[in-house]
Motif scaffolding. Sequence first.
Motif, mmCIF file in Angstrom:
data_model
loop_
_atom_site.group_PDB
_atom_site.id
_atom_site.type_symbol
_atom_site.label_atom_id
_atom_site.label_comp_id
_atom_site.label_asym_id
_atom_site.label_seq_id
_atom_site.Cartn_x
_atom_site.Cartn_y
_atom_site.Cartn_z
ATOM 1 N N TYR A 53 0.561 -0.820 -0.214
ATOM 2 C CA TYR A 53 0.537 -0.032 -0.335
ATOM 3 C C TYR A 53 1.048 1.416 0.320
ATOM 4 C CZ TYR A 53 -3.394 3.389 1.878
ATOM 5 O OH TYR A 53 -4.059 4.530 1.704
ATOM 6 N N GLY A 54 0.569 2.064 -0.583
ATOM 7 C CA GLY A 54 1.047 3.312 -0.846
ATOM 8 C C GLY A 54 0.656 4.636 -1.765
ATOM 9 N N PRO A 55 1.446 5.601 -1.822
ATOM 10 C CA PRO A 55 1.366 6.202 -2.728
ATOM 11 C C PRO A 55 0.960 5.980 -4.721
ATOM 12 C CG PRO A 55 2.837 7.345 -1.376
ATOM 13 C CD PRO A 55 3.004 6.100 -1.819
ATOM 14 N N ILE A 56 0.342 6.649 -5.260
ATOM 15 C CA ILE A 56 -0.084 6.148 -6.470
ATOM 16 C C ILE A 56 0.965 7.298 -7.861
ATOM 17 C CG2 ILE A 56 -1.816 5.679 -8.756
ATOM 18 C CD1 ILE A 56 -3.217 4.543 -6.017
ATOM 19 N N THR A 57 2.001 7.118 -8.325
ATOM 20 C CA THR A 57 2.496 8.162 -9.398
ATOM 21 C C THR A 57 1.411 7.836 -10.661
ATOM 22 O OG1 THR A 57 4.401 6.827 -8.411
ATOM 23 C CG2 THR A 57 4.271 8.451 -10.965
ATOM 24 N N LEU A 58 0.774 9.495 -11.180
ATOM 25 C CA LEU A 58 -0.046 9.763 -11.857
ATOM 26 C C LEU A 58 0.831 10.098 -12.614
ATOM 27 C CD1 LEU A 58 -3.849 9.172 -10.221
ATOM 28 C CD2 LEU A 58 -2.536 7.901 -12.468
ATOM 29 N N ASP A 59 0.018 11.018 -14.242
ATOM 30 C CA ASP A 59 0.788 11.839 -15.006
ATOM 31 C C ASP A 59 -0.532 12.971 -14.523
ATOM 32 O OD1 ASP A 59 0.498 13.257 -17.538
ATOM 33 O OD2 ASP A 59 2.043 11.582 -17.971
ATOM 34 N N PRO A 60 0.036 14.371 -14.755
ATOM 35 C CA PRO A 60 -0.759 15.143 -14.365
ATOM 36 C C PRO A 60 -2.154 15.060 -15.126
ATOM 37 C CG PRO A 60 1.883 15.791 -14.470
ATOM 38 C CD PRO A 60 1.001 14.817 -14.796
ATOM 39 N N ALA A 61 -2.026 14.834 -16.914
ATOM 40 C CA ALA A 61 -2.955 14.622 -17.364
ATOM 41 C C ALA A 61 -3.523 13.887 -17.545
ATOM 42 C CB ALA A 61 -1.892 15.126 -18.714
ATOM 43 N N ALA A 62 -3.706 12.739 -16.496
ATOM 44 C CA ALA A 62 -4.131 11.405 -16.015
ATOM 45 C C ALA A 62 -5.527 11.972 -16.551
ATOM 46 C CB ALA A 62 -4.025 10.587 -14.652
ATOM 47 N N SER A 63 -6.488 11.051 -17.228
ATOM 48 C CA SER A 63 -8.028 11.009 -17.099
ATOM 49 C C SER A 63 -8.653 11.462 -15.981
ATOM 50 C CB SER A 63 -8.476 9.917 -17.858
ATOM 51 O OG SER A 63 -10.079 9.739 -18.265
ATOM 52 N N VAL A 64 -8.084 11.040 -15.380
ATOM 53 C CA VAL A 64 -9.328 11.250 -13.969
ATOM 54 C C VAL A 64 -8.708 12.226 -13.233
ATOM 55 C CG1 VAL A 64 -7.464 10.160 -12.303
ATOM 56 C CG2 VAL A 64 -9.817 9.381 -11.923
ATOM 57 N N LEU A 65 -7.959 12.986 -13.864
ATOM 58 C CA LEU A 65 -7.492 14.497 -13.090
ATOM 59 C C LEU A 65 -8.951 15.836 -13.410
ATOM 60 C CD1 LEU A 65 -4.224 14.645 -12.129
ATOM 61 C CD2 LEU A 65 -6.036 13.808 -10.650
ATOM 62 N N HIS A 66 -8.718 14.927 -14.734
ATOM 63 C CA HIS A 66 -9.960 16.164 -15.867
ATOM 64 C C HIS A 66 -10.779 16.168 -15.990
ATOM 65 C CE1 HIS A 66 -5.733 18.032 -16.429
ATOM 66 N NE2 HIS A 66 -5.022 16.930 -16.320
ATOM 67 N N TYR A 67 -11.444 14.813 -15.979
ATOM 68 C CA TYR A 67 -12.464 13.950 -16.561
ATOM 69 C C TYR A 67 -13.723 13.227 -15.340
ATOM 70 C CZ TYR A 67 -10.297 16.457 -20.270
ATOM 71 O OH TYR A 67 -10.171 17.514 -21.497
ATOM 72 N N ALA A 68 -13.024 12.660 -14.565
ATOM 73 C CA ALA A 68 -13.585 12.307 -13.291
ATOM 74 C C ALA A 68 -14.321 11.149 -13.845
ATOM 75 C CB ALA A 68 -14.957 13.057 -12.697
ATOM 76 N N SER A 69 -13.628 10.199 -14.791
ATOM 77 C CA SER A 69 -13.777 9.188 -15.178
ATOM 78 C C SER A 69 -12.899 7.724 -13.621
ATOM 79 C CB SER A 69 -12.499 8.801 -15.938
ATOM 80 O OG SER A 69 -11.079 8.754 -16.478
ATOM 81 N N GLU A 70 -13.608 7.892 -13.261
ATOM 82 C CA GLU A 70 -13.619 6.943 -12.084
ATOM 83 C C GLU A 70 -15.464 6.460 -10.977
ATOM 84 O OE1 GLU A 70 -13.470 6.536 -7.089
ATOM 85 O OE2 GLU A 70 -14.812 8.160 -9.124
#
Length: 357
Positions: A53-70
């Motif tokens: 268990y630990g932090p997740i590395t995501l690209d700043p342009a990841a879909s979830v961060l901009h379009y709430a695909s979750e």
Amino acid sequence: MKFEVTEHPNPTSGERIAEILQNPGFGTNFTDHTTVVDWSADAGWQDARIEPYGPITLDPAASVLHYASEIFEGMKAYLHADGSVYTFRPFANAARMNASARRMALPEIDEELFVQSLEVLVAKDKAWVPAGDGEALYLRPFMFGTEAFLGVRPSQTVTYRVIASPAGNFFGGELKPVKIWVSRDYVRAAPGGTGAAKTGGNYAGSLAAQAQAAEKGCQQVLFLDPLHENAIEELGGMNVFLVTNDGRLLTPELTGTILEGVTRSSIIQLAKDRGLTVEERRIGLEEWAKGAADGTITEAFACGTAAVITPIGELLDGEQTITMAGDFSTTMALREELLGIQTGKVEDRHGWLHKLA
């Protein structure tokens, strides 16, 4: 699918786990591992694994961060008297997650793989399952778009994960009737929207109303349907039931704007088993207020995976207060039976339990 295992390099000590389990709270402590399965449009589901268990590395342009695909799910795993661990109706959660995935343009996951992801995580972190009355290991499967792009379309890469957290009473402390605030300023969902999907945006949209509720000394907020004479919908994260003095159980019907709760459907079955008449229909707030005043509606309760079944004592609608005068005997009987099935103390006559470890 085989899950590859990466051991946590510094697992939590047994002493620290025991300390946490003395007062598990809700959603504040997490087990040592997480299960992960990745998806791509080209290769499908792949690379199943257990990792620390630990932090997740995501690209700043990841879909979830901009379009709430979750999307996500919520479940509990209970320790039984023989030391085994069971969860409750996991295939129903898998089916609901896939319904959410379809609505949010995310890939569906095989139901067997969904359940397997729970099994391998609980088997790995079984020491974290609390043994206190009504306590459980809360399981949170979730899925989100990871593709790095700025454009409104479905993500071509997705990650599915499960994390786990020991859980006590959702509202904290001793179980007692809660106070609910009626939201007149905000609506949770609209026809054709995402109300029936378990997606984070629905909950984010409820937080302003929840903040209003807290200011009024309430633990939760009730949303209404202004298109249908202020019919009651659901709470910020729970379904609602009303009990009448003539043996009926009332709950809002599923119209596409209400989440189809697994706990909700289980309560409906248990109520029918008890001989109660269940009515799934539109229920106006005025009907609730009038019924509470003349004694035809005697009890109200909220239900969900986290809260299980929690009695509602008061409903605040502006300056008006709706008070439930009943003794909550039906509410508590249903709660006791449901928890009894989940913990192995009551016969599981509907085959709802699934052994995880």
